[in-house]
Design a protein around this motif. Sequence first.
Motif, short mmCIF file in Angstrom:
data_model
loop_
_atom_site.label_atom_id
_atom_site.label_comp_id
_atom_site.label_asym_id
_atom_site.label_seq_id
_atom_site.Cartn_x
_atom_site.Cartn_y
_atom_site.Cartn_z
N GLN A 42 40.21 48.73 34.24
CA GLN A 42 41.14 48.24 35.27
C GLN A 42 40.39 47.41 36.30
O GLN A 42 40.84 46.34 36.70
N THR A 76 40.73 43.22 37.29
CA THR A 76 41.02 42.66 38.61
C THR A 76 39.95 41.70 39.08
O THR A 76 40.22 40.79 39.86
N ASN A 136 39.43 53.45 34.11
CA ASN A 136 39.21 52.99 35.48
C ASN A 136 38.34 51.75 35.52
O ASN A 136 38.61 50.80 36.26
N LYS A 186 46.46 49.27 39.71
CA LYS A 186 45.81 50.57 39.76
C LYS A 186 46.82 51.63 40.15
O LYS A 186 47.34 51.64 41.25
N PRO A 191 44.46 51.12 28.36
CA PRO A 191 45.64 50.74 29.15
C PRO A 191 46.33 49.52 28.57
O PRO A 191 46.60 48.57 29.29
N ILE A 233 45.83 44.65 35.57
CA ILE A 233 46.51 45.95 35.56
C ILE A 233 46.54 46.52 36.98
O ILE A 233 45.54 46.51 37.68
#
Lengths: 723, 155
Positions: free
Chosen positions: A443, A447, A440, A589, A642, A587
């Motif tokens: 990610q 962003t 998390n 979410k 990820p 990525i």
Amino acid sequence: FPKGRSSSLMIRVIRGARTQGEERGVIQRECAAIRAQFRQADNGTRSHNLAKLLYVHMLGYPAHFGQMECVRLIASPRYNEKRVGYLGAMMLLDEKQDASLLITNSIKNDLSHSSQYVQSLALCTLGCMGSAEMCRDLAPEIDRLLRASNSYIKKKAALCAVHIVRKVPELGELFTPASRSLLSEKNHGVLHGAVVLITELCERNPETLEQFRKAVPELVQIMKGLVMSGYSPEHNVAGISDPFLQVRILRLLRILGRNNETASDAVNDLLAQVATNTDSSKTAGSAVLYETVLTVMDIKSESGLRVLAVNILGRFLLNNDRNIRYISMTSLQKIVQTDHNAVQRHRGTIVDCLKDQDASVKRRALELSLALVSAVNIRSLMKELLLFLSSCPPELRAHTTSGIFNAAERYAPSQRWHIDTILHVLTTAGGDVRDETVPNLIQLITTATELHCYTVHKLYRALIADISVQSLVQVACWCIGEYGDLLLRGECEETEPVQVAEDDVLDALETVLQSHMSSPATRGFALTATMKLSTRITHNVDRIRSIVSIYGSCIDVELQQRAVEYNALFKKYDHMRAAVLERMPVIDKSSPGHTNGESAGGSIKEMEPTKRTQEVFSYLDMKYRLDAPLDHVTRPGKTLGPNYRLFMTFVSHSHPPQSVQLQMKAPSGDVIPAHGLGQVTQTVLLNNPNKVSLKMRVRVCYTSQDFVCQDTVQIDSFPSPAW
Amino acid sequence: MQFMLLFSRQGKLRLQKWYVPLSDKEKKKITRELVQTVLARKPKMCSFLEWRDLKVVYKRYASLYFCCAIENQDNELITLEIIHRYVELLDKYFGSVCELDIIFNFEKAYFILDEFLLGGEAQDTSKKNVLKAIEQADLLAEENRPRQFFFSLLS
């Protein structure tokens, strides 16, 4: 000794025993003596012997042989024997035993005994352990006593009726008329019993409740009398006149006023009066105020009254008595959703309770604080929560970090604040965060594109300070791998830049790799990050080559796997290395567990959820390993990060042609919906200047429901106009 | 109220009053676990705890813990007052009551409790009335006691 010891003597002997074994011996002898005595004719010792037996029973030893003795003693004409007999019955007999039925007749007789003290024994016993059958049998007797007896008996009959109604609810109807008239009694004991009985009847029967709504004015009068009356020595407790009765009346009014405008209206004034006139300095007054608050919040009260109630709770929070603080918070928790604004006003006091000594008070304060987080107070409240986290008891840490992350996600005023907050939590309590925190956070970092430089600086500094917190180290490695070039540039807008050389950064990663504190997953992160740096640094690529080559013989299979592949990336596929290791795209979410309702639109029971890539490895499909199975490397369900890739390689007769160049673009997405509802496209640019005839094998690696899968496709020929 | 337990700091049970039907085995299990839980509490902690699906209210008086299990709708603060009232009654009856009084006169402790609570609820909210009733009952028991019986002090 024919008559046996006195019970005091026996108790003294038992207590004198030095070991468990010795005690058992004493008990055995005493019980034998008691048994012998029981078998004899009435010699006046029975009650003493039963008493002794009851003591033995309380120590935990079996005493069944005393049951019949209880029955006999209850039937005795002597009061002292009856008394012990009934006590014995309450301790040794329960409704599950047959012997209890044998005393029903005695009870029946004793209920009409000329002595009220004998009646009392029967009432007490019936009200304590009467079975449903006994209750049915004796209910009419109890009803008779409710109507025609003195106060001493009436008050007991009322509570006995309560027990009967709990055991056999249908009998409630029988007692309803009598209980109504009991409300006009002056005796507090009788009133108290009547209110308890009426409460029980109303809770069980909606029709009865409807009937008793008419009694609200009467109850209000009684209550007013108690609150406004002068000092009454008989019923006074710390300045409050009969707090026990007040509390029960308030509770009954709550039940009667619930969901009913008229009844609620009739008590609004009274509640305000009680709230303002009751002294809360001692427990008795606080008990009454507490019950008042519960009633206000449960019936249809005016908003002014509700605010008054919340303020009482707020005042409770400042009370020296921690019991009262605890009660306040449990009550506030119940109303924080419905009366959010009123509770917000007391946020400061609630937050102060985070520092309370008592762990249960702390826990309550935490729950409340988390419930009070809003966009307006997020910054200041988060400061308090982070402070709390640094000293909070271990059993609350996981819950606290979880709550902090949720709050941050919902109300973060800026991305930088959000990242800072998560990093702060990882530094303070990184060992108590959930597994999803790492992906998390990654990610979130991707962003926040303008903050990459800032983030990698912060994480680098954290990493060189401490490598023990795995979650933090993993994110730091990932960041350094991705944005290490920004670190080396030596400039940063948002924070003090570091002056580091390539060697320093590689040192940091190697320390993680070599440390015994690093988990296998963490080492994987460190190795991949090191590899990625090979395209972001300029001078020390050889060092990376040697690290990678060393780990090619690592005992850990996963690490070895990666090292071998990275090695190959250096050797055979060096021309592809830049493309493979280039910067990750932002990525999307797709939070696991949250979107079941949104995207799928169905229940969690849906059998084929969206194919989702939670983990894909930087695999290279090397010619010499095309047939190797993936299973031994991939364990389902392990999250490594990820990253995802589609891979293509050349197949040719001898070796890949030197002139052909491959450039892979970013794919259009990382999730392919199930049931063929969508697709993902990835563009590959093939530069084939010599127009060599090509065959290609394409391997796609993806994860579906936590299993890593692969598909292979061979392209034997390209359309001729392509070249 | 579902039950009341009195126990010492070493975990020895001095009184147990059950207002709900449970087997001996269940009572023993509950007693063991609850006693352990309460004894583990630190002095600075509050008097209330959630245990299984019940609310537990306890207070320590000298060497004895008074512990009650109440239902969810019951008022914890008034339960503390109930406990306090019971202690006051014992104190008045025995004259500065101590644990030994409760040990050697446990039946009396039960009689007093049974004159104060019935089926788990308070019968009389006047301390005076409860004490008077016990006094009268004791007199009655005294009258009824057979005169010719006496204990053998040497056995």
